[in-house]
Design a protein around this motif. Sequence first.
Motif, PDB file in Angstrom:
ATOM      1  N   PHE A  34       9.563  38.743  33.711  1.00 14.55           N
ATOM      2  CA  PHE A  34       9.992  39.706  32.693  1.00 14.55           C
ATOM      3  C   PHE A  34       8.806  40.159  31.841  1.00 14.55           C
ATOM      4  O   PHE A  34       8.618  41.362  31.600  1.00 14.55           O
ATOM      5  CB  PHE A  34      11.072  39.063  31.810  1.00 14.55           C
ATOM      6  CG  PHE A  34      11.470  39.897  30.623  1.00 14.55           C
ATOM      7  CD1 PHE A  34      12.339  40.971  30.769  1.00 14.55           C
ATOM      8  CD2 PHE A  34      10.975  39.614  29.352  1.00 14.55           C
ATOM      9  CE1 PHE A  34      12.708  41.749  29.672  1.00 14.55           C
ATOM     10  CE2 PHE A  34      11.336  40.378  28.260  1.00 14.55           C
ATOM     11  CZ  PHE A  34      12.211  41.448  28.428  1.00 14.55           C
ATOM     12  N   MET A  35       7.987  39.233  31.402  1.00 14.36           N
ATOM     13  CA  MET A  35       6.840  39.595  30.561  1.00 14.36           C
ATOM     14  C   MET A  35       5.812  40.408  31.335  1.00 14.36           C
ATOM     15  O   MET A  35       5.144  41.288  30.776  1.00 14.36           O
ATOM     16  CB  MET A  35       6.219  38.344  29.950  1.00 14.36           C
ATOM     17  CG  MET A  35       7.083  37.712  28.869  1.00 14.36           C
ATOM     18  SD  MET A  35       6.296  36.349  27.969  1.00 14.36           S
ATOM     19  CE  MET A  35       6.318  35.058  29.216  1.00 14.36           C
ATOM     20  N   ALA A  36       5.665  40.133  32.634  1.00  9.18           N
ATOM     21  CA  ALA A  36       4.744  40.930  33.449  1.00  9.18           C
ATOM     22  C   ALA A  36       5.190  42.394  33.504  1.00  9.18           C
ATOM     23  O   ALA A  36       4.375  43.322  33.379  1.00  9.18           O
ATOM     24  CB  ALA A  36       4.664  40.345  34.863  1.00  9.18           C
ATOM     25  N   VAL A  37       6.503  42.612  33.650  1.00 11.32           N
ATOM     26  CA  VAL A  37       7.033  43.984  33.716  1.00 11.32           C
ATOM     27  C   VAL A  37       6.838  44.698  32.379  1.00 11.32           C
ATOM     28  O   VAL A  37       6.419  45.863  32.329  1.00 11.32           O
ATOM     29  CB  VAL A  37       8.523  43.953  34.107  1.00 11.32           C
ATOM     30  CG1 VAL A  37       9.153  45.336  33.951  1.00 11.32           C
ATOM     31  CG2 VAL A  37       8.685  43.463  35.546  1.00 11.32           C
ATOM     32  N   VAL A  38       7.119  44.005  31.262  1.00 15.56           N
ATOM     33  CA  VAL A  38       7.006  44.640  29.939  1.00 15.56           C
ATOM     34  C   VAL A  38       5.558  45.002  29.635  1.00 15.56           C
ATOM     35  O   VAL A  38       5.261  46.111  29.168  1.00 15.56           O
ATOM     36  CB  VAL A  38       7.576  43.707  28.852  1.00 15.56           C
ATOM     37  CG1 VAL A  38       7.300  44.281  27.460  1.00 15.56           C
ATOM     38  CG2 VAL A  38       9.070  43.519  29.055  1.00 15.56           C
TER      39      VAL A  38
ATOM     40  N   GLY B 290       7.835  39.425  22.815  1.00 15.32           N
ATOM     41  CA  GLY B 290       8.227  38.280  22.004  1.00 15.32           C
ATOM     42  C   GLY B 290       9.516  37.658  22.492  1.00 15.32           C
ATOM     43  O   GLY B 290       9.685  36.424  22.434  1.00 15.32           O
ATOM     44  N   MET B 291      10.435  38.477  22.995  1.00 15.39           N
ATOM     45  CA  MET B 291      11.675  37.937  23.572  1.00 15.39           C
ATOM     46  C   MET B 291      11.372  37.067  24.788  1.00 15.39           C
ATOM     47  O   MET B 291      11.913  35.974  24.944  1.00 15.39           O
ATOM     48  CB  MET B 291      12.607  39.081  23.970  1.00 15.39           C
ATOM     49  CG  MET B 291      13.220  39.838  22.801  1.00 15.39           C
ATOM     50  SD  MET B 291      14.270  41.218  23.359  1.00 15.39           S
ATOM     51  CE  MET B 291      15.501  40.358  24.351  1.00 15.39           C
ATOM     52  N   GLY B 292      10.488  37.569  25.648  1.00 18.34           N
ATOM     53  CA  GLY B 292      10.106  36.767  26.811  1.00 18.34           C
ATOM     54  C   GLY B 292       9.436  35.470  26.415  1.00 18.34           C
ATOM     55  O   GLY B 292       9.714  34.406  26.968  1.00 18.34           O
ATOM     56  N   ALA B 293       8.543  35.555  25.420  1.00 16.74           N
ATOM     57  CA  ALA B 293       7.855  34.346  24.960  1.00 16.74           C
ATOM     58  C   ALA B 293       8.821  33.369  24.311  1.00 16.74           C
ATOM     59  O   ALA B 293       8.688  32.143  24.467  1.00 16.74           O
ATOM     60  CB  ALA B 293       6.755  34.726  23.973  1.00 16.74           C
TER      61      ALA B 293
END
Length: 550
Positions: A95-99, A125-128
């Motif tokens: 998810f963080m890679a896509v964002v 921040g949501m992914g983290a």
Amino acid sequence: MTEPVATPAPRAPLLTPFTYHIFRAIWIAGLVSNVGTWMQNVAGVWLVTTLTTSALLVALMQAATSLPAFLLSMPAGALADLVDRRRLLLFTQGFMAVVATGLGALAFSGGISALGVLGFTFLLGMGAALNSPIWQTVTTELVARSALPQAITLNGVSNNIARAIGPAIGGAIIAYYSAGWVFLLNGVSFLGTWAVVYFWKREALVTDGPAENFMGALRAGIRYVQYSPAIYGVLVRTFAFAFGTAAMWGLVSVVIARKLHLSSGHYGVMLSWLGAGAVTGAVLMGRAGGRLNFNQRVLLGVLAFAGTNLALALVSQIYVLYAVMFLSGIAWLMVMTSFSTTVQLSVPRWVQARVISIYMLVFQAGMSVGSLVWGELADRTTLTISLLAAAGWMLASALLAFPFPMRPAEGLDLAPAEHWPDPATDGTIDPDDGPVIVMIAYHVAPADWPAFGIAAGQLRRLRLRDGALRAGVFSDVANPTLITEFFYVATWGEHQRQHHRFTREDQAVEAQVRRFHLGPAAPRVTHLLAFPNTPNVEMATPLQTLESQR
């Protein structure tokens, strides 16, 4: 003949966790990802600084990173204790890679705004927030408990090596190319971590007792913290520290750009000095061994950050500020590893991710609220007044060391005691049947009543911590030496989980209570189930149930 004095076991060397190949691989992947994250932080903050004149919007970049943790840390902790952590890590890293890649593409298109950067930062921040409790808890599965403090310190080193080189790399890329390239490289760094986690062959954990549901797991985590004084004290100290240090994290770019009128490269170098100090702090802590306990480390770190805020407010020489940030990095690592190690060593495995998530929620709440307060104060008054007020807060928060000391946790034995025999039952009881009342009858001499009451109070706290909704001690009016302890649990399944939550450390508290019991037979234990059996009753009251049936 005197008994030989036992010598403490030697402290494991700092690099001991690297002998575990799984920890080593995940640590390297995490380092690469951390470098990308710090490059992203520099690029995002600097881009907002150039797109707006509002100090509040710049400070909100810290809030955009911290606020998702306030919203999602606890659900993430519950999920990490209930489902496969490896799959959750694969989801969060992807998810963080896509964002990050999406933000890079938008930056290249030229259509990005300050609010847009804040929005993408919030998504990261949501992914983290979903990733962090899982990532920290995974460390306990990769190394032995004796090496866990060193592993936690090395995780801090990873983040601070990244802080030392990531901002400098990010600043250079911004200066020579653009922020878009930083965002794209951060996306690639997440893919590397995803690949390492994908090839990790995690052993499936076998859990005893009925499975918890999501909401029940959330309540159990909150309840555990509520009735654990050692954890509660850490959380108070954590919030106070995060609130005060948010001034530095949220306003240092404003100091560089508006007060000193310097470039993004100086901002990156400033954060690099802080990261270098943290790495140095890890080495110093490894050599110092046990000369400073966790309470002393946190107190020194708090005082050091009071000086940091003062220096940012009053000093105008950039090279002096570099030295200040280096010392701040040492203080940062001392404090954060002390908090994290105390939390992870103080809780058993069944609730570990939930407690860590609450700890992270409190930390990020302090950072979010602090960023808003110090940023708003800087807009309404001056940057100098805001930083001076933050320094005053840090000095005042040092007094929390007295009512909320950090308690040692290295020697705790938190393995399940598994010493309670299963009660004899007539037939099969559904785990959702309840409520359940457990009564334990003791015979206690009148002379022992005061000491028994103190010991029983400690045991009551453990009952409530592990799942009881109510607990107490009563004496028989016709036979005052007969004292009955009771605790009330919502369901039979929750009581079964209590059997597996009681640790060997807790067993010592129970033994203190039972030593006051008179007579050759053990205290009599009685289990009472609501009549008729009522499924899925979470908060029912037996007395109200009986009254309604009259």
